[in-house]
Design an enzyme around this catalytic site. Structure first.
Site, PDB file in Angstrom:
ATOM      1  N   HIS A 158     -11.171  -0.110  -6.464  1.00  0.00           N
ATOM      2  CA  HIS A 158     -12.443  -0.850  -6.606  1.00  0.00           C
ATOM      3  C   HIS A 158     -13.209  -0.540  -7.882  1.00  0.00           C
ATOM      4  O   HIS A 158     -14.302   0.007  -7.862  1.00  0.00           O
ATOM      5  CB  HIS A 158     -13.344  -0.675  -5.385  1.00  0.00           C
ATOM      6  CG  HIS A 158     -13.385   0.713  -4.784  1.00  0.00           C
ATOM      7  ND1 HIS A 158     -13.628   1.839  -5.514  1.00  0.00           N
ATOM      8  CD2 HIS A 158     -13.214   1.132  -3.503  1.00  0.00           C
ATOM      9  CE1 HIS A 158     -13.615   2.888  -4.711  1.00  0.00           C
ATOM     10  NE2 HIS A 158     -13.349   2.494  -3.499  1.00  0.00           N
TER      11      HIS A 158
ATOM     12  N   HIS B 126     -10.453   7.031  -4.962  1.00  0.00           N
ATOM     13  CA  HIS B 126     -11.855   6.597  -4.997  1.00  0.00           C
ATOM     14  C   HIS B 126     -12.461   7.343  -6.185  1.00  0.00           C
ATOM     15  O   HIS B 126     -12.760   8.528  -6.083  1.00  0.00           O
ATOM     16  CB  HIS B 126     -12.580   6.934  -3.688  1.00  0.00           C
ATOM     17  CG  HIS B 126     -13.990   6.444  -3.687  1.00  0.00           C
ATOM     18  ND1 HIS B 126     -14.451   5.474  -2.825  1.00  0.00           N
ATOM     19  CD2 HIS B 126     -15.054   6.765  -4.478  1.00  0.00           C
ATOM     20  CE1 HIS B 126     -15.725   5.221  -3.078  1.00  0.00           C
ATOM     21  NE2 HIS B 126     -16.118   5.998  -4.079  1.00  0.00           N
TER      22      HIS B 126
ATOM     23  N   ASP C 297     -11.638  -4.056  -0.377  1.00  0.00           N
ATOM     24  CA  ASP C 297     -12.531  -3.006   0.115  1.00  0.00           C
ATOM     25  C   ASP C 297     -13.478  -3.589   1.160  1.00  0.00           C
ATOM     26  O   ASP C 297     -14.640  -3.211   1.234  1.00  0.00           O
ATOM     27  CB  ASP C 297     -13.306  -2.329  -1.022  1.00  0.00           C
ATOM     28  CG  ASP C 297     -13.996  -1.063  -0.551  1.00  0.00           C
ATOM     29  OD1 ASP C 297     -13.665  -0.560   0.537  1.00  0.00           O
ATOM     30  OD2 ASP C 297     -14.896  -0.584  -1.279  1.00  0.00           O
TER      31      ASP C 297
ATOM     32  N   HIS D  72     -10.678  -1.793   5.349  1.00  0.00           N
ATOM     33  CA  HIS D  72     -11.114  -0.877   6.418  1.00  0.00           C
ATOM     34  C   HIS D  72     -11.217  -1.667   7.717  1.00  0.00           C
ATOM     35  O   HIS D  72     -11.864  -2.721   7.742  1.00  0.00           O
ATOM     36  CB  HIS D  72     -12.495  -0.305   6.097  1.00  0.00           C
ATOM     37  CG  HIS D  72     -12.558   0.447   4.799  1.00  0.00           C
ATOM     38  ND1 HIS D  72     -12.369   1.806   4.712  1.00  0.00           N
ATOM     39  CD2 HIS D  72     -12.753   0.023   3.523  1.00  0.00           C
ATOM     40  CE1 HIS D  72     -12.471   2.190   3.438  1.00  0.00           C
ATOM     41  NE2 HIS D  72     -12.705   1.126   2.705  1.00  0.00           N
TER      42      HIS D  72
ATOM     43  N   LYS E 232      -4.854   8.728   0.018  1.00  0.00           N
ATOM     44  CA  LYS E 232      -6.146   8.359  -0.584  1.00  0.00           C
ATOM     45  C   LYS E 232      -6.947   9.599  -0.942  1.00  0.00           C
ATOM     46  O   LYS E 232      -7.216  10.445  -0.093  1.00  0.00           O
ATOM     47  CB  LYS E 232      -6.932   7.495   0.413  1.00  0.00           C
ATOM     48  CG  LYS E 232      -8.308   7.054  -0.057  1.00  0.00           C
ATOM     49  CD  LYS E 232      -8.235   5.912  -1.048  1.00  0.00           C
ATOM     50  CE  LYS E 232      -9.604   5.540  -1.589  1.00  0.00           C
ATOM     51  NZ  LYS E 232     -10.369   4.697  -0.668  1.00  0.00           N
TER      52      LYS E 232
ATOM     53  N   HIS F 264      -6.616  -2.930  -0.081  1.00  0.00           N
ATOM     54  CA  HIS F 264      -7.664  -1.939   0.237  1.00  0.00           C
ATOM     55  C   HIS F 264      -8.551  -2.544   1.325  1.00  0.00           C
ATOM     56  O   HIS F 264      -9.351  -3.430   1.054  1.00  0.00           O
ATOM     57  CB  HIS F 264      -8.494  -1.618  -1.011  1.00  0.00           C
ATOM     58  CG  HIS F 264      -9.519  -0.546  -0.804  1.00  0.00           C
ATOM     59  ND1 HIS F 264      -9.722   0.473  -1.718  1.00  0.00           N
ATOM     60  CD2 HIS F 264     -10.408  -0.308   0.195  1.00  0.00           C
ATOM     61  CE1 HIS F 264     -10.684   1.274  -1.288  1.00  0.00           C
ATOM     62  NE2 HIS F 264     -11.135   0.809  -0.120  1.00  0.00           N
TER      63      HIS F 264
HETATM   64  C1  NCD Z   1     -16.247   2.093   2.389  1.00  0.00           C
HETATM   65  C2  NCD Z   1     -16.401   2.253   3.911  1.00  0.00           C
HETATM   66  O1  NCD Z   1     -17.450   1.873   4.437  1.00  0.00           O
HETATM   67  O2  NCD Z   1     -15.475   2.742   4.550  1.00  0.00           O
HETATM   68  N1  NCD Z   1     -17.543   1.831   1.819  1.00  0.00           N
HETATM   69  C3  NCD Z   1     -17.821   1.285   0.607  1.00  0.00           C
HETATM   70  O3  NCD Z   1     -18.989   1.193   0.248  1.00  0.00           O
HETATM   71  N2  NCD Z   1     -16.865   0.833  -0.179  1.00  0.00           N
HETATM   72  C4  NCD Z   1     -15.583   3.299   1.831  1.00  0.00           C
HETATM   73  C5  NCD Z   1     -15.125   3.169   0.413  1.00  0.00           C
HETATM   74  O4  NCD Z   1     -14.097   2.531   0.140  1.00  0.00           O
HETATM   75  O5  NCD Z   1     -15.795   3.701  -0.466  1.00  0.00           O
HETATM   76 ZN    ZN Z   2     -12.858   1.307   0.703  1.00  0.00          ZN
END
Ligand code: NCD
Ligand code: ZN
Length: 339
Positions: free
Chosen positions: A174, A139, A247, A18, A102, A16
């Site tokens: 998460h 999520h 995450d 970003h 997702k 996971h």
């Molecule tokens: C994540 C993001 O910023 O893309 N933020 C977070 O607080 N975890 C998105 C997510 O996975 O919820």
């Molecule tokens: Zn995330």
């Protein structure tokens, strides 16, 4: 254990992560690819990743950026679940390296305003994912509910999905509550969960207890001390249903230190050294290889890595900023260093 000067681990997978878009992408990808062999890339970009051609292009950008630090890095791709996606589109996406879709409930996190607002509206697409062997990543937070109850309320929906689609693989992403940990343990083996590094380190006290710490603000919010304990127990237990998804979610410093701060913790660069510290302290270092480089691959039907990484006992200070983002454990000293 502390006398050990070297630790060998499997090359980790991050299920996971970003990496954003545009000019910031390269730095974030390189941080990730310097630590992990494979990562599941989340689709909450703007516009969101919803079709094969876009995802193919995004994957190419990621691999191009990763090349410099890790030419063997593998980007595992996801799409954002929306009603109306056809079997043909799903097959095309699969051929571009998509392994999961997702589910973002509308409005619960970064770039999720266009998420799912009618639960059953996505059932036809989920049925196709079940048929085609595409994993559903969830999520799990219920929109509009008091923030600390969002995950436990949404957990009922995960249970409904697991019952309605028994062959679908579901990842409850998460986890932040003991309730979700218990649910995942109780459901059949087609349901697993990711756990982040930051949710293993803090309760809500770490976000707002003594001071407002915007760089710890994330969704789902860390919860009560007993939830933290349940998450640590799950991660340390060697139960194959629980594996690492960092995450890691970078937002530029000014977006976090703001009157309306963005949610997300940037942990890509520090995740593994912190996990080594935590597993060592809990005397369960033997459980770390599967957590970071085994159970996730098994769940996603990917081959386990044959490669390894080495950490040495060499204290280092986490930079105050990395690529314009304040990372988890900024300015703190970590003992284990990836070499
Ligand atoms: C994540 C993001 O910023 O893309 N933020 C977070 O607080 N975890 C998105 C997510 O996975 O919820
Ligand atoms: Zn995330």
């Amino acid at each position: 254990m502390e006398s050990k000067k070297e630790i060998i681990l499997p090359l980790p997978d991050d299920f996971h992560s970003h990496v954003r878009q545009g000019e910031v992408l390269a730095g974030f990808v390189q941080d990730l690819a310097s630590q992990f062999g494979r990562a599941l890339i989340m689709p909450n970009t703007t516009p969101p990743m919803v079709c094969a051609s876009q995802i193919e292009q995004y994957k190419k950008e990621i691999l191009d950026a990763a090349k410099e630090v890790n030419p063997n890095f593998e980007a595992l791709m996801t799409f954002k679940l929306k009603p109306g996606i056809t079997e043909e589109e799903l097959l095309l996406m699969k051929s571009c390296g998509v392994i999961a879709g997702k589910y973002y409930p509308a409005g619960v996190t970064t770039n999720s305003e266009d998420g799912v607002s009618d639960f059953e509206s996505v059932f036809p697409v989920i049925a196709l994912m079940e048929k085609l062997g595409i994993v559903l990543c969830v999520h799990g937070e219920e929109p509009g509910v008091f923030c600390l109850d969002r995950e436990s309320v949404f957990a009922e929906k995960v249970e409904i999905l697991a019952k309605q689609f028994p062959k679908l693989k579901i990842v409850f992403e998460h986890l932040s509550t003991a309730k979700a940990v218990d649910l995942v343990k109780r459901l059949p083996s087609n349901v697993a969960a990711t756990i982040t590094v930051h949710h293993l380190l803090m309760s809500l006290d770490g976000v707002i207890g003594d001071a407002l710490r915007p760089h710890h603000f994330c969704k789902p919010l860390p919860k009560r001390p007993e939830d933290l304990l349940a998450l640590r127990e799950a991660a340390f237990s060697g139960n194959p249903k629980f594996f690492l998804g960092t995450d890691s979610a970078p937002h530029l410093k000014e977006k976090k230190e703001s009157c309306c701060g963005a949610a997300g913790v940037y942990s890509a660069k520090v995740a593994i050294p912190i996990l080594v510290r935590e597993f060592l302290a809990a005397n369960v270092l033997d459980k770390l290889p599967d957590f970071i480089g085994g159970f996730g691959a098994d769940f996603y039907n990917l081959p386990r890595t044959q490669k390894t990484i080495k950490l040495v006992y060499e204290p280092w200070v986490v930079p105050a900023e990395i690529n314009g983002v304040v990372p988890l454990a900024a300015n703190e000293s970590l003992e284990w260093k990836l070499v």
